[in-house]
Scaffold this motif. Structure first.
Motif, short mmCIF file in Angstrom:
data_model
loop_
_atom_site.label_atom_id
_atom_site.label_comp_id
_atom_site.label_asym_id
_atom_site.label_seq_id
_atom_site.Cartn_x
_atom_site.Cartn_y
_atom_site.Cartn_z
N GLU A 175 2.76 13.80 10.00
CA GLU A 175 4.07 13.13 9.92
C GLU A 175 3.96 11.78 9.19
N ALA A 176 2.88 11.05 9.51
CA ALA A 176 2.69 9.74 8.86
C ALA A 176 2.39 9.92 7.37
N ILE A 177 1.65 10.98 7.02
CA ILE A 177 1.35 11.22 5.59
C ILE A 177 2.67 11.44 4.84
N ARG A 178 3.55 12.29 5.44
CA ARG A 178 4.83 12.57 4.77
C ARG A 178 5.62 11.29 4.60
N ASN A 179 5.61 10.44 5.63
CA ASN A 179 6.35 9.18 5.53
C ASN A 179 5.75 8.28 4.45
N ARG A 180 4.41 8.23 4.38
CA ARG A 180 3.77 7.36 3.37
C ARG A 180 4.14 7.80 1.96
N LEU A 181 4.21 9.12 1.77
CA LEU A 181 4.58 9.62 0.43
C LEU A 181 6.02 9.24 0.09
N LYS A 182 6.91 9.31 1.11
CA LYS A 182 8.31 8.92 0.88
C LYS A 182 8.41 7.43 0.58
N VAL A 183 7.67 6.65 1.35
CA VAL A 183 7.67 5.19 1.16
C VAL A 183 7.15 4.86 -0.24
N TYR A 184 6.14 5.60 -0.68
CA TYR A 184 5.59 5.36 -2.02
C TYR A 184 6.68 5.57 -3.07
N GLU A 185 7.39 6.70 -2.96
CA GLU A 185 8.43 6.99 -3.95
C GLU A 185 9.52 5.94 -3.94
N ARG A 219 2.71 -3.12 -3.77
CA ARG A 219 3.42 -1.90 -3.35
C ARG A 219 4.92 -2.04 -3.38
N THR A 220 5.40 -3.22 -3.76
CA THR A 220 6.85 -3.42 -3.90
C THR A 220 7.03 -4.33 -5.12
N VAL A 221 8.25 -4.32 -5.66
CA VAL A 221 8.49 -5.20 -6.80
C VAL A 221 8.35 -6.68 -6.38
N PRO A 222 8.87 -7.11 -5.22
CA PRO A 222 8.63 -8.51 -4.83
C PRO A 222 7.14 -8.86 -4.74
N GLN A 223 6.30 -7.91 -4.30
CA GLN A 223 4.85 -8.21 -4.27
C GLN A 223 4.31 -8.36 -5.69
N ALA A 224 4.79 -7.51 -6.61
CA ALA A 224 4.31 -7.59 -8.00
C ALA A 224 4.71 -8.93 -8.61
#
Ligand code: AP5
Length: 214
Positions: A162-172, A88-93
């Motif tokens: 609210e958490a769904i909206r945050n997860r979508l932002k975090v994804y982007e 889910r992040t470039v360092p993880q990849a």
């Protein structure tokens, strides 16, 4: 075969991951499920992850890479694995790539599940999951019994609006860059239309996997 499923929350990674695991005869491993199980068991790792997960933020990379190492070294993953929501992040990849190289392995395919945001909101807003085996359902009430294992279905805390909206932002902000990273590194990345009937989506995914393995 090592498959990495990428895509925003609610894109169907868990749903399709289960089906593909059965078709391909390799286990599906989801970091979200591992963390929720750790939380249920009251382990230090689970309790440390709770606040991040409830808000819809990402758990620190070091925790995820630790989980991945255990998973990749386990006998269950000998023939391969479907990694759901792991990178889910470039360092993880980058970390996963290095870990696999040390084991003489690599990611064979990145499958990117594509679903419009409006549909993601609808799917997550209507989801309940089994607190035992984590199977997701839609259109059922919390408290219903899971048809697979008989445990109770619950609503995930991070499926509140609210958490769904945050997860979508975090994804982007943090996960979408992994797609660019995979393209730059010339990884085998295949984008799949993940809307429509489940079996149609499975066939699109299988086609992408088979094309690659020819
Ligand atoms: P995680 O559990 O992985 O959540 P997620 O990525 O947000 O993904 P979801 O499980 O919400 O969605 P999905 O794509 O699996 O969709 P599903 O199949 O359920 O992670 C949770 C948290 O853990 C993260 O927020 C983070 O805090 C932490 N975490 C985990 N991994 C991490 C990592 N690597 N790094 C850092 N932190 C990490 O489907 C959704 C719904 O839609 C279901 O109800 C389903 O029935 C329905 N559905 C599925 N397909 C269709 C279809 N074709 N048509 C209609 N409905 C459908």
């Amino acid at each position: 075969m090592i498959l990495v499923l990428l895509g925003p929350p609610g894109a169907g990674k868990g749903t399709q991951g289960e089906i593909l695991a059965e078709r391909l005869g390799i286990p599906k491993i989801a970091t979200g499920d591992v963390l929720r199980a750790a939380l249920r068991d009251g382990t230090e790792q689970g309790l440390a992850a709770k606040a991040y997960m409830d808000r819809g933020d990402l758990v620190p990379d070091a925790v995820i890479l630790g989980i991945m190492k255990d998973v990749l070294l386990s006998p269950a993953a000998e023939k391969g694995a479907i990694l759901d929501g792991v990178v889910r992040t470039v360092p993880q990849a980058e970390g996963l790539t290095i870990m696999l190289a040390e084991l003489g392995r690599k990611v064979d395919r990145f499958l990117l599940f594509d679903v419009p945001e409006e549909e993601l909101m609808q799917r997550l807003g209507g989801r309940v999951v089994c607190q035992g085996c984590q199977t997701p359902y839609k259109g059922l009430e919390p408290g219903t019994r899971c048809e697979k294992c008989g445990e109770t279905l619950v609503r995930r805390k991070d499926d509140e609006p609210e958490a769904i909206r945050n997860r979508l932002k975090v994804y982007e902000a943090q996960t979408a860059p992994v797609v660019e990273w995979a393209k730059e590194k010339k990884m085998n990345l295949h984008k799949i239309d993940a809307t429509g009937e489940l079996n149609e989506i499975t066939e699109r995914a299988m086609k992408a996997i088979e094309e690659h393995t020819k």
